[in-house]
Design an enzyme around this catalytic site. Structure first.
Site, mmCIF file in Angstrom:
data_model
loop_
_atom_site.group_PDB
_atom_site.id
_atom_site.type_symbol
_atom_site.label_atom_id
_atom_site.label_comp_id
_atom_site.label_asym_id
_atom_site.label_seq_id
_atom_site.Cartn_x
_atom_site.Cartn_y
_atom_site.Cartn_z
ATOM 1 N N GLY A 1 7.422 -2.914 4.352
ATOM 2 C CA GLY A 1 7.654 -4.298 4.745
ATOM 3 C C GLY A 1 8.389 -5.056 3.659
ATOM 4 O O GLY A 1 8.088 -6.223 3.389
ATOM 5 N N VAL B 1 5.301 2.150 9.883
ATOM 6 C CA VAL B 1 4.176 2.523 9.018
ATOM 7 C C VAL B 1 2.960 2.974 9.820
ATOM 8 O O VAL B 1 2.077 3.659 9.286
ATOM 9 C CB VAL B 1 3.776 1.361 8.077
ATOM 10 C CG1 VAL B 1 4.919 0.992 7.153
ATOM 11 C CG2 VAL B 1 3.285 0.145 8.870
ATOM 12 N N ASN C 1 2.595 -3.217 1.867
ATOM 13 C CA ASN C 1 2.710 -4.646 2.158
ATOM 14 C C ASN C 1 2.919 -4.940 3.640
ATOM 15 O O ASN C 1 2.574 -6.021 4.102
ATOM 16 C CB ASN C 1 3.891 -5.220 1.349
ATOM 17 C CG ASN C 1 4.286 -6.595 1.816
ATOM 18 O OD1 ASN C 1 3.622 -7.588 1.528
ATOM 19 N ND2 ASN C 1 5.386 -6.678 2.559
ATOM 20 N N TYR D 1 -6.943 -10.402 12.354
ATOM 21 C CA TYR D 1 -6.174 -10.303 11.111
ATOM 22 C C TYR D 1 -7.093 -10.230 9.896
ATOM 23 O O TYR D 1 -6.914 -9.365 9.025
ATOM 24 C CB TYR D 1 -5.245 -11.506 10.990
ATOM 25 C CG TYR D 1 -4.396 -11.515 9.742
ATOM 26 C CD1 TYR D 1 -3.318 -10.647 9.605
ATOM 27 C CD2 TYR D 1 -4.668 -12.396 8.692
ATOM 28 C CE1 TYR D 1 -2.529 -10.652 8.468
ATOM 29 C CE2 TYR D 1 -3.879 -12.413 7.548
ATOM 30 C CZ TYR D 1 -2.818 -11.540 7.439
ATOM 31 O OH TYR D 1 -2.041 -11.550 6.295
ATOM 32 N N ILE E 1 1.030 -18.712 0.836
ATOM 33 C CA ILE E 1 2.290 -18.442 0.145
ATOM 34 C C ILE E 1 3.473 -18.901 1.000
ATOM 35 O O ILE E 1 3.456 -18.749 2.225
ATOM 36 C CB ILE E 1 2.434 -16.932 -0.153
ATOM 37 C CG1 ILE E 1 1.193 -16.402 -0.899
ATOM 38 C CG2 ILE E 1 3.701 -16.657 -0.951
ATOM 39 C CD1 ILE E 1 0.938 -17.029 -2.251
#
Length: 248
Positions: free
Chosen positions: A13, A65, A91, A156, A189
Site C-alpha cells: 500500500g 495482499v 501498510n 476496522y 493523520i
C-alpha cells in the site's frame, strides 16, 4: 543513524498517504524500496518518482495482499533479483465503516482478508527469507482505534486490533532467528482518507488530541524507519503509538 544502505524493503500500500511517506523515508535512508500497489499505477509511479528525486531507488510491484500466492510470488521474485529482503512494512489496508447493525458479511470478509490476511501472508512469505539470513524487520501498521475503539468502526478496529496480537505472537516465534516484529499505531493523520471528513468532525478529533493537531504521514514514517533500523535491534513485540496523545 538509522542507516539502511544496502537493505531491501517492501512497503505494501505504498502508493499514497502513509505508505508513500514510509517508502520515501526508507529510501532516503538508503534502502532499495519495492512499492506495492493494488490498482492505481499512476499513484505508485508518482511515489517511485519522488523516491528517485530524493536520491533513492526502488520499483513498483502490483499484487493483491489478500492473495497468499500473489504475495509469495512477489517476494520470491524480489529476493531472486535483489538477493535479500530486510524489511517488510505491512501498510495496505481498507476501512468499510458501518455501525454494528449495518455490517454485511462481505464487508467483514474483505476487511479482514486485506488488513489481517495481507499482514499474515506477507509475514509468512518474508519470514522464510529472513530466517535464512537470521535478520529482518517486520512492521505492521495498526491504528489508535485498535486500542481505543471508535463508534462506526467495529470491523476496522477489530482488524487493526488483530494485528497487535499477531505482532506479539510473531515476535515471540521468531526472535531466536534474529527477526523483529513490531507495530506502529497512528492516530489521526492527514491523508486522502481523512481529508474528506467534515470540518466539525476534524475539529472534534483535534480537541480530543492532547497535542491539539493532526499528525503528518512523515511522522508515522519516522517511527517505521526507526523500527526498520539496526538501532531498533533490541525492540520486538512492541506497539509504537504515533497519535499525539489521543490514546496513552
Amino acid at each position: 543513524m538509522f542507516e539502511l544502505t544496502g537493505k531491501v524493503a517492501l512497503v505494501t500500500g505504498g502508493s499514497r498517504g502513509i505508505g508513500r511517506a514510509i517508502a520515501v523515508a526508507l529510501a532516503k535512508q538508503g534502502a532499495y524500496v519495492a512499492i506495492n500497489y493494488a490498482g492505481n499505477e499512476a499513484a505508485a509511479s508518482e511515489a517511485l518518482a519522488i523516491v528517485r528525486e530524493g536520491g533513492g531507488d526502488g520499483e513498483i510491484v502490483r499484487f493483491d495482499v489478500a492473495s497468499q500466492t500473489s504475495f509469495e510470488e512477489a517476494i520470491d521474485d524480489l529476493v531472486k533479483r535483489k538477493g535479500r529482503l530486510d524489511v517488510l512494512v505491512s501498510n495496505a489496508g481498507i476501512a468499510m465503516d458501518q455501525l454494528l447493525l449495518r455490517i454485511k458479511p462481505e464487508e467483514l470478509e474483505k476487511t479482514f482478508a486485506t488488513n489481517v490476511g495481507g499482514a499474515l501472508w506477507g509475514a509468512k512469505a518474508a519470514m522464510r527469507h529472513m530466517m535464512r539470513k537470521r535478520t529482518g524487520r517486520i512492521v505492521f501498521l495498526s491504528s489508535v482505534v485498535a486500542e481505543s475503539g471508535n463508534p462506526g468502526q467495529a470491523v476496522y478496529s477489530a482488524s487493526k486490533a488483530a494485528l497487535l496480537g499477531l505482532t506479539k505472537t510473531l515476535a515471540r516465534e521468531y526472535a531466536s532467528r534474529g527477526v523483529t516484529v513490531n507495530a506502529v499505531a497512528p492516530g489521526f493523520i492527514a491523508t486522502d482518507m481523512t481529508a474528506g471528513l467534515p470540518e466539525d468532525v476534524k475539529k472534534k478529533i483535534v480537541e480530543q488530541t492532547p497535542l491539539a493537531r493532526i499528525g503528518s504521514p512523515e511522522e508515522v514514517a519516522a517511527a517505521v524507519v526507526y523500527l526498520a533500523s539496526d538501532e531498533a535491534g533490541y525492540v520486538t513485540g512492541q506497539v509504537l503509538r504515533v497519535n499525539g496523545g489521543m490514546y496513552v
